[in-house]
Design an enzyme around this catalytic site. Structure first.
Site, PDB file in Angstrom:
ATOM      1  N   TYR A 101       0.854  -1.175   0.000  1.00 29.09           N
ATOM      2  CA  TYR A 101       0.000   0.000   0.000  1.00 29.09           C
ATOM      3  C   TYR A 101       0.886   1.218   0.000  1.00 29.09           C
ATOM      4  O   TYR A 101       1.872   1.262   0.715  1.00 29.09           O
ATOM      5  CB  TYR A 101      -0.863   0.024   1.258  1.00 29.09           C
ATOM      6  CG  TYR A 101      -1.913   1.098   1.216  1.00 29.09           C
ATOM      7  CD1 TYR A 101      -3.197   0.783   0.804  1.00 29.09           C
ATOM      8  CD2 TYR A 101      -1.624   2.412   1.532  1.00 29.09           C
ATOM      9  CE1 TYR A 101      -4.167   1.770   0.723  1.00 29.09           C
ATOM     10  CE2 TYR A 101      -2.586   3.396   1.453  1.00 29.09           C
ATOM     11  CZ  TYR A 101      -3.851   3.073   1.061  1.00 29.09           C
ATOM     12  OH  TYR A 101      -4.815   4.039   0.979  1.00 29.09           O
ATOM     13  N   TRP A 103       1.449   5.639  -1.364  1.00 27.51           N
ATOM     14  CA  TRP A 103       1.302   6.736  -2.324  1.00 27.51           C
ATOM     15  C   TRP A 103       2.474   6.834  -3.287  1.00 27.51           C
ATOM     16  O   TRP A 103       2.372   7.493  -4.304  1.00 27.51           O
ATOM     17  CB  TRP A 103       1.115   8.046  -1.570  1.00 27.51           C
ATOM     18  CG  TRP A 103      -0.327   8.378  -1.365  1.00 27.51           C
ATOM     19  CD1 TRP A 103      -1.254   7.607  -0.735  1.00 27.51           C
ATOM     20  CD2 TRP A 103      -1.013   9.559  -1.798  1.00 27.51           C
ATOM     21  NE1 TRP A 103      -2.471   8.249  -0.738  1.00 27.51           N
ATOM     22  CE2 TRP A 103      -2.344   9.462  -1.382  1.00 27.51           C
ATOM     23  CE3 TRP A 103      -0.615  10.712  -2.476  1.00 27.51           C
ATOM     24  CZ2 TRP A 103      -3.300  10.445  -1.626  1.00 27.51           C
ATOM     25  CZ3 TRP A 103      -1.560  11.694  -2.722  1.00 27.51           C
ATOM     26  CH2 TRP A 103      -2.892  11.555  -2.304  1.00 27.51           C
TER      27      TRP A 103
HETATM   28  N1  LIG Z   1      -2.989   7.413  12.503  1.00 27.95           N
HETATM   29  C1  LIG Z   1      -3.277   7.566  11.210  1.00 27.95           C
HETATM   30  N2  LIG Z   1      -2.664   6.776  10.291  1.00 27.95           N
HETATM   31  C2  LIG Z   1      -2.926   6.948   8.984  1.00 27.95           C
HETATM   32  C3  LIG Z   1      -3.860   7.917   8.548  1.00 27.95           C
HETATM   33  C4  LIG Z   1      -4.524   8.714   9.533  1.00 27.95           C
HETATM   34  O1  LIG Z   1      -5.371   9.572   9.211  1.00 27.95           O
HETATM   35  N3  LIG Z   1      -4.203   8.512  10.843  1.00 27.95           N
HETATM   36  N4  LIG Z   1      -4.111   8.061   7.199  1.00 27.95           N
HETATM   37  C5  LIG Z   1      -3.943   6.896   6.362  1.00 27.95           C
HETATM   38  C6  LIG Z   1      -4.014   7.238   4.942  1.00 27.95           C
HETATM   39  S1  LIG Z   1      -5.456   8.011   4.430  1.00 27.95           S
HETATM   40  C7  LIG Z   1      -3.049   6.899   4.048  1.00 27.95           C
HETATM   41  S2  LIG Z   1      -3.343   7.165   2.368  1.00 27.95           S
HETATM   42  C8  LIG Z   1      -1.803   6.226   4.466  1.00 27.95           C
HETATM   43  C9  LIG Z   1      -0.563   6.696   3.691  1.00 27.95           C
HETATM   44  O2  LIG Z   1       0.506   5.820   3.912  1.00 27.95           O
HETATM   45  P1  LIG Z   1       1.659   5.624   2.819  1.00 27.95           P
HETATM   46  O3  LIG Z   1       1.136   5.836   1.449  1.00 27.95           O
HETATM   47  O4  LIG Z   1       2.329   4.322   3.097  1.00 27.95           O
HETATM   48  O5  LIG Z   1       2.630   6.829   3.209  1.00 27.95           O
HETATM   49  P2  LIG Z   1       3.811   7.527   2.416  1.00 27.95           P
HETATM   50  O6  LIG Z   1       4.622   8.246   3.436  1.00 27.95           O
HETATM   51  O7  LIG Z   1       3.266   8.348   1.304  1.00 27.95           O
HETATM   52  O8  LIG Z   1       4.673   6.304   1.882  1.00 27.95           O
HETATM   53  C10 LIG Z   1       5.249   6.267   0.630  1.00 27.95           C
HETATM   54  C11 LIG Z   1       6.619   5.576   0.727  1.00 27.95           C
HETATM   55  O9  LIG Z   1       7.074   5.305  -0.596  1.00 27.95           O
HETATM   56  C12 LIG Z   1       8.407   5.786  -0.760  1.00 27.95           C
HETATM   57  N5  LIG Z   1       8.539   6.157  -2.181  1.00 27.95           N
HETATM   58  C13 LIG Z   1       8.135   7.287  -2.794  1.00 27.95           C
HETATM   59  N6  LIG Z   1       8.377   7.222  -4.119  1.00 27.95           N
HETATM   60  C14 LIG Z   1       8.956   6.018  -4.348  1.00 27.95           C
HETATM   61  C15 LIG Z   1       9.446   5.375  -5.533  1.00 27.95           C
HETATM   62  O10 LIG Z   1       9.392   5.906  -6.624  1.00 27.95           O
HETATM   63  N7  LIG Z   1       9.974   4.119  -5.383  1.00 27.95           N
HETATM   64  C16 LIG Z   1      10.056   3.514  -4.173  1.00 27.95           C
HETATM   65  N8  LIG Z   1      10.572   2.277  -4.143  1.00 27.95           N
HETATM   66  N9  LIG Z   1       9.609   4.110  -3.046  1.00 27.95           N
HETATM   67  C17 LIG Z   1       9.063   5.340  -3.130  1.00 27.95           C
HETATM   68  C18 LIG Z   1       8.567   6.917   0.222  1.00 27.95           C
HETATM   69  O11 LIG Z   1       9.923   7.114   0.558  1.00 27.95           O
HETATM   70  C19 LIG Z   1       7.698   6.424   1.390  1.00 27.95           C
HETATM   71  O12 LIG Z   1       8.439   5.610   2.266  1.00 27.95           O
HETATM   72  O13 LIG Z   1      -1.582   6.429   5.861  1.00 27.95           O
HETATM   73  C20 LIG Z   1      -2.708   6.053   6.667  1.00 27.95           C
HETATM   74  N10 LIG Z   1      -2.318   6.147   8.059  1.00 27.95           N
HETATM   75  N1  LIG Z   2      -0.924  18.337   2.924  1.00 30.93           N
HETATM   76  C1  LIG Z   2      -1.414  17.088   2.859  1.00 30.93           C
HETATM   77  N2  LIG Z   2      -2.644  16.869   2.324  1.00 30.93           N
HETATM   78  C2  LIG Z   2      -3.159  15.615   2.276  1.00 30.93           C
HETATM   79  C3  LIG Z   2      -2.433  14.484   2.723  1.00 30.93           C
HETATM   80  C4  LIG Z   2      -1.146  14.734   3.301  1.00 30.93           C
HETATM   81  O1  LIG Z   2      -0.452  13.802   3.754  1.00 30.93           O
HETATM   82  N3  LIG Z   2      -0.678  16.027   3.347  1.00 30.93           N
HETATM   83  N4  LIG Z   2      -2.979  13.213   2.614  1.00 30.93           N
HETATM   84  C5  LIG Z   2      -4.049  13.013   1.635  1.00 30.93           C
HETATM   85  C6  LIG Z   2      -4.773  11.758   1.865  1.00 30.93           C
HETATM   86  S1  LIG Z   2      -3.983  10.289   1.494  1.00 30.93           S
HETATM   87  C7  LIG Z   2      -6.063  11.701   2.278  1.00 30.93           C
HETATM   88  S2  LIG Z   2      -6.882  10.193   2.385  1.00 30.93           S
HETATM   89  C8  LIG Z   2      -6.804  12.912   2.618  1.00 30.93           C
HETATM   90  C9  LIG Z   2      -7.532  12.713   3.947  1.00 30.93           C
HETATM   91  O2  LIG Z   2      -8.480  13.675   4.134  1.00 30.93           O
HETATM   92  P1  LIG Z   2      -9.263  13.720   5.536  1.00 30.93           P
HETATM   93  O3  LIG Z   2      -9.412  12.365   6.075  1.00 30.93           O
HETATM   94  O4  LIG Z   2     -10.483  14.509   5.335  1.00 30.93           O
HETATM   95  O5  LIG Z   2      -8.216  14.599   6.381  1.00 30.93           O
HETATM   96  P2  LIG Z   2      -7.657  14.559   7.852  1.00 30.93           P
HETATM   97  O6  LIG Z   2      -6.657  15.670   7.873  1.00 30.93           O
HETATM   98  O7  LIG Z   2      -7.182  13.212   8.224  1.00 30.93           O
HETATM   99  O8  LIG Z   2      -8.873  14.901   8.789  1.00 30.93           O
HETATM  100  C10 LIG Z   2      -9.585  16.119   8.690  1.00 30.93           C
HETATM  101  C11 LIG Z   2     -10.119  16.536  10.035  1.00 30.93           C
HETATM  102  O9  LIG Z   2     -11.136  15.653  10.489  1.00 30.93           O
HETATM  103  C12 LIG Z   2     -11.334  15.936  11.866  1.00 30.93           C
HETATM  104  N5  LIG Z   2     -11.933  14.773  12.527  1.00 30.93           N
HETATM  105  C13 LIG Z   2     -11.323  13.654  12.951  1.00 30.93           C
HETATM  106  N6  LIG Z   2     -12.212  12.831  13.544  1.00 30.93           N
HETATM  107  C14 LIG Z   2     -13.412  13.446  13.495  1.00 30.93           C
HETATM  108  C15 LIG Z   2     -14.743  13.105  13.938  1.00 30.93           C
HETATM  109  O10 LIG Z   2     -14.999  12.053  14.527  1.00 30.93           O
HETATM  110  N7  LIG Z   2     -15.730  13.989  13.660  1.00 30.93           N
HETATM  111  C16 LIG Z   2     -15.500  15.162  13.014  1.00 30.93           C
HETATM  112  N8  LIG Z   2     -16.527  15.941  12.750  1.00 30.93           N
HETATM  113  N9  LIG Z   2     -14.255  15.517  12.611  1.00 30.93           N
HETATM  114  C17 LIG Z   2     -13.246  14.674  12.842  1.00 30.93           C
HETATM  115  C18 LIG Z   2      -9.955  16.269  12.417  1.00 30.93           C
HETATM  116  O11 LIG Z   2     -10.021  17.423  13.258  1.00 30.93           O
HETATM  117  C19 LIG Z   2      -9.111  16.498  11.166  1.00 30.93           C
HETATM  118  O12 LIG Z   2      -8.325  17.665  11.216  1.00 30.93           O
HETATM  119  O13 LIG Z   2      -5.920  14.027   2.744  1.00 30.93           O
HETATM  120  C20 LIG Z   2      -5.039  14.167   1.627  1.00 30.93           C
HETATM  121  N10 LIG Z   2      -4.409  15.454   1.725  1.00 30.93           N
HETATM  122 MO   LIG Z   3      -5.278   8.496   2.122  1.00 34.03          MO
END
Ligand SMILES: Nc1nc2c(c(=O)[nH]1)N[C@H]1C(S)=C(S)[C@@H](COP(=O)(O)OP(=O)(O)OC[C@H]3O[C@@H](n4cnc5c(=O)[nH]c(N)nc54)[C@H](O)[C@@H]3O)O[C@H]1N2
Ligand SMILES: Nc1nc2c(c(=O)[nH]1)N[C@H]1C(S)=C(S)[C@@H](COP(=O)(O)OP(=O)(O)OC[C@H]3O[C@@H](n4cnc5c(=O)[nH]c(N)nc54)[C@H](O)[C@@H]3O)O[C@H]1N2
Ligand SMILES: [Mo]
Length: 746
Positions: A101, A103
């Site tokens: 999994y 990005w």
């Molecule tokens: N507590 C908590 N945990 C969360 C979340 C949360 O809201 N709360 N959000 C979740 C969500 S929505 C998401 S999408 C995930 C994201 O989790 P990930 O997608 O696993 O996070 P990234 O840090 O984007 O990891 C990308 C990795 O790929 C590597 N990489 C980048 N480009 C390349 C490449 O070209 N080749 C290779 N081999 N490696 C590369 C980077 O160095 C990095 O280590 O995390 C989840 N985890």
């Molecule tokens: N700059 C930047 N932008 C990103 C990313 C990043 O790593 N960096 N990650 C991207 C990815 S993979 C994803 S999936 C999206 C995620 O997009 P979201 O999931 O919408 O974003 P979050 O920042 O995780 O959460 C938004 C807000 O939800 C509120 N929240 C949490 N729990 C609750 C609840 O129970 N009720 C209510 N009402 N609010 C709550 C928190 O205060 C939090 O700040 O963002 C994307 N955008």
């Molecule tokens: Mo995500």
């Protein structure tokens, strides 16, 4: 040829390393400076490395703690090929987990998880993943409710809001920082401008969130400070008020919905007074909001974070039910949205899909996919079964994890439990760019190039445009493209021609472009030939704008039925009810979460983890932009003033956050913008255990996933539940220093 691209924007890098955002981007993201700054740093993996214990004696102990031995590419690839072959012989392809999994980076050819999956498919298959971390619970339930799984496309767009909407009620807000990125590439940064246009047009915004910061002050939003995990109760209270007032749109419910009656019976017990006791919002405020929603053209949006929780299927379903009671679904700028502003692309004007050049993954002969939220269960419970969406998934005996483009120590919850499973693996192979947690916790680390070091093509899901991404510098040290590594491995393992088809990087780009361009021509577009594209660097498709979501259904529900059993919106779903899960009666319901403020001890607090402003997940964490946000080198933890005072915590203090699952250190930031009882920390600080070899060791840097749970949203979705977590917090004076950016341990 200085132009490249990232998930956070298209930009130019000059020979001296200086960076410029695209001229046509009104507000380029400051994140574009991160990679050029890090690309030549000591944190890069400069050549293949093998963990010493694995190299000498194939040990499992020591993973994450031991030093690495640099080896030549030839030795490294031989070790990888031999180990894959051994595991396949002993355990079959079900012994290999490749459901990586992550990005990764922008660019369709060098998309790391795609290059990996294509490779493992050719090798005979791999255990895959299903669902996602972003909106996994919505993904599980929405097909039953509105017959669609394309969650990002279910949201009305900005132009509709500016032109048609009067009131936007946003559960979880829509933090501007989140619109800085798109999977595949944010072409332009227009979020702030759209908010300004909506505000100028008189649109009113309500931020229903534990954090005031979740909606930009520039639109002068009203803040409803809700307790985390209680949005469904609030929505029930709103719906009940509409019903009580005779403001429910009965005509809409009868014509466009199925299963309203059983839900209405349930709703009767859940009025605004009941909701007030659960959500912490006064009953009068709930009633007042419901009345304003009925009186205005209203859009109800729920951010993805709200469903990243236990019983996370319920908030999106209840969002639809509330919008159905209001009756605006299918009208421009009304109805509901899931993840409005959670990323950039799904709220700017949407168009009909245009084919994209993408690397074919091939067919995976192994037919097992594990829900992403339950990865540790796969490692810890081989031979058992996991209930999922009405079926049972057999958990195979995985011996080897192969990962490229993801960070398992970022995306997985409950890291101490993950590590328990991780220790059972024979072998972990990763391709990484930097000495970050995925590299440190592997056995074999192969150095990968970054976007700056290769040619590629950008084609996002959300914009009908392709962009050339040019190589702007040679590969760092011995780093290689993921694609080339897999091509050579495939050669060594005897299926090279199937993998690379005799093409090199430019050969592939030309091929992928030609295939997609031919399909685009069949749709009536006129893209130039590849050489024309590579010279100008872009193709823009004049794709027609999509009509408002559900507008055809609204115009004629018989001619344009939804793909649900009734063809209508399932307020009650016979399919979900038929699964027989005791917690899924078949319509949206309020469940008391296992961890929430309503059932917390006197000192417990609710920990939220949101997306980081200064990086993308764990990517770019060592960059100066991300480091500048830290407190004494640790991730900032926001804490409400009353909670800080009660614990003798001052702004800037180091604190220890803990629960039964684990503990981390962070830097306190005292705020008046959080509901008392709530803590908030961004994800992505590189996991940095004090004693990497010791189970349960506290993280020194501020990774929320040391304390989050990995229990699954429900048996329906088994989606991640990062937001459902209670913790304790205390001031500390002797926390160990952060060493996350120490680099290679050789
Ligand atoms: N507590 C908590 N945990 C969360 C979340 C949360 O809201 N709360 N959000 C979740 C969500 S929505 C998401 S999408 C995930 C994201 O989790 P990930 O997608 O696993 O996070 P990234 O840090 O984007 O990891 C990308 C990795 O790929 C590597 N990489 C980048 N480009 C390349 C490449 O070209 N080749 C290779 N081999 N490696 C590369 C980077 O160095 C990095 O280590 O995390 C989840 N985890
Ligand atoms: N700059 C930047 N932008 C990103 C990313 C990043 O790593 N960096 N990650 C991207 C990815 S993979 C994803 S999936 C999206 C995620 O997009 P979201 O999931 O919408 O974003 P979050 O920042 O995780 O959460 C938004 C807000 O939800 C509120 N929240 C949490 N729990 C609750 C609840 O129970 N009720 C209510 N009402 N609010 C709550 C928190 O205060 C939090 O700040 O963002 C994307 N955008
Ligand atoms: Mo995500």
């Amino acid at each position: 040829m200085s132009r490249t691209a990232s998930h956070w924007g298209v930009y130019d890098v000059d020979a001296d390393g200086s960076v410029r955002g695209m001229p046509e981007d009104p507000h380029p993201s400051p994140l574009v400076r991160g990679l050029p700054e890090l690309v030549g740093s000591d944190l890069r993996v400069d050549r293949p490395h093998v963990r010493e214990g694995w190299l000498r004696r194939r040990t499992r102990e020591g993973r994450g703690a031991e030093r690495f031995v640099p080896v030549g590419w030839d030795t490294a690839l031989e070790l990888v090929a031999d180990e894959l072959t051994r595991v396949r012989e002993r355990h079959g392809n079900e012994g290999i987990y490749g459901g990586c999994y992550g990005w990764a980076s922008a660019g369709r050819l060098h998309h790391a998880p795609s290059t990996l999956k294509r490779f493992l498919a050719g090798f005979g298959g791999y255990v895959d993943k299903v669902g996602n971390h972003s909106f996994g619970a919505a993904l599980a339930v929405m097909p039953h409710v509105v017959g669609r799984s394309d969650i990002p496309n279910l949201t009305p767009t900005w132009p509709e809001v500016v032109e048609h909407t009067e009131l936007v009620v946003m559960f979880g807000g829509a933090h501007l920082k989140n619109t800085a990125v798109d999977p595949g590439g944010a072409l332009e940064h227009t979020g702030a401008d759209w908010f300004a246009r909506a505000h100028a047009a008189g649109v009113r915004f309500v931020n229903v969130s534990p954090s005031r910061e979740d909606l930009t002050a520039s639109v002068d939003p009203e803040w409803l400070p809700v307790r985390p995990g209680t949005d469904v109760a609030l929505m029930l209270g709103l719906a009940h008020t509409l019903l009580e007032d005779g403001r429910a749109d009965r005509e809409f419910l009868a014509r466009y919905c199925d299963g309203w009656e059983s839900f209405e019976r349930y709703l009767h017990g859940h009025d605004a007074d009941w909701a007030a006791g659960i959500t912490g919002i006064a009953a009068e405020r709930i009633r007042d909001l419901a009345r304003r929603m009925a009186a205005h053209r209203t859009l109800v949006t729920t951010s993805w974070s709200v469903q990243r929780a236990q019983h996370g299927e319920q908030p999106p379903w209840m969002t639809v039910a509330l919008a159905a009671v209001l009756g605006g679904i299918g009208l421009p700028g009304q109805g509901f949205g899931l993840g409005f502003g959670s990323i950039r692309g799904n709220v700017v004007p949407r168009t009909e899909p245009v084919p994209r050049p993408t690397l074919p993954l091939g067919k995976n002969p192994v037919d097992i996919a594990i829900p992403v939220g339950r990865f540790a269960d796969l490692l810890l419970h081989p031979g058992e079964e996991l209930e999922y969406a009405g079926g049972r998934i057999p958990l195979p005996d995985v011996r080897l994890v192969y990962s490229a483009g993801g960070n398992p120590f970022h995306h997985n919850a409950n890291l101490n439990r993950l590590l328990e499973g991780w220790r059972r693996l024979d072998t972990v192979i990763v391709h990484e760019q930097f000495w970050n947690p995925p590299a440190v916790f592997a056995d074999i680390v192969l150095p990968a190039t970054t976007t700056l070091e290769r040619n590629d093509v950008l084609a996002t899901e959300f914009a009908p445009e392709w962009r050339a991404m040019y190589r702007v510098r040679p590969p760092h040290a011995q780093a290689r493209n993921d694609l080339d590594v897999f091509a050579e491995l495939a050669d060594r393992l005897g299926f090279g021609p199937d993998y690379h088809e005799g093409r090199d990087e430019m050969g592939w780009l030309r091929h992928l472009y030609d295939v997609a361009a031919d399909r685009a021509r069949e749709q009536g577009y006129e893209p130039p030939d590849f050489d024309g594209f590579w010279t100008t660097g872009r193709v823009t498709f004049p794709a027609p704008a999509s009509p408002p979501v559900f507008s055809a259904f609204r115009a004629d529900p018989v001619a344009h039925p939804l793909a649900t059993p009734s063809g209508r919106i399932q307020i009650t779903s016979p399919t979900v009810a038929g699964l027989g899960y005791d917690d899924q009666p078949g319509h949206p319901v309020w469940h008391e979460p296992g961890e929430w403020l309503g059932a917390a001890g006197p000192t417990a607090l609710h920990l939220l983890s949101n997306q980081p402003a200064a990086r993308l997940h764990s990517q770019l964490d060592p960059s100066s932009g991300s480091r500048a946000t830290k407190v004494d080198g640790r991730e900032p933890l926001r804490i409400a003033r009353v909670d800080a005072e009660a614990r003798g915590i001052a702004d800037g203090d180091t604190v220890r956050v803990s629960n039964a699952r684990g503990a981390f250190y962070a830097g306190a930031r005292v705020t008046d913008d959080l509901v008392p009882g709530v803590l908030s920390i961004s994800t992505g600080a590189w996991y940095d255990p004090a004693e990497p070899g010791t189970p349960g060791s506290p993280d020194k840097h501020g990774s929320p996933n040391v304390v989050t749970a990995d229990s699954g949203s429900s048996r329906l979705g088994q989606a991640p539940v990062a937001q459902t977590v209670l913790v304790e917090v205390e001031k500390v004076i002797d926390a160990p220093p952060v060493t996350a950016f120490a680099g290679a341990r050789v």
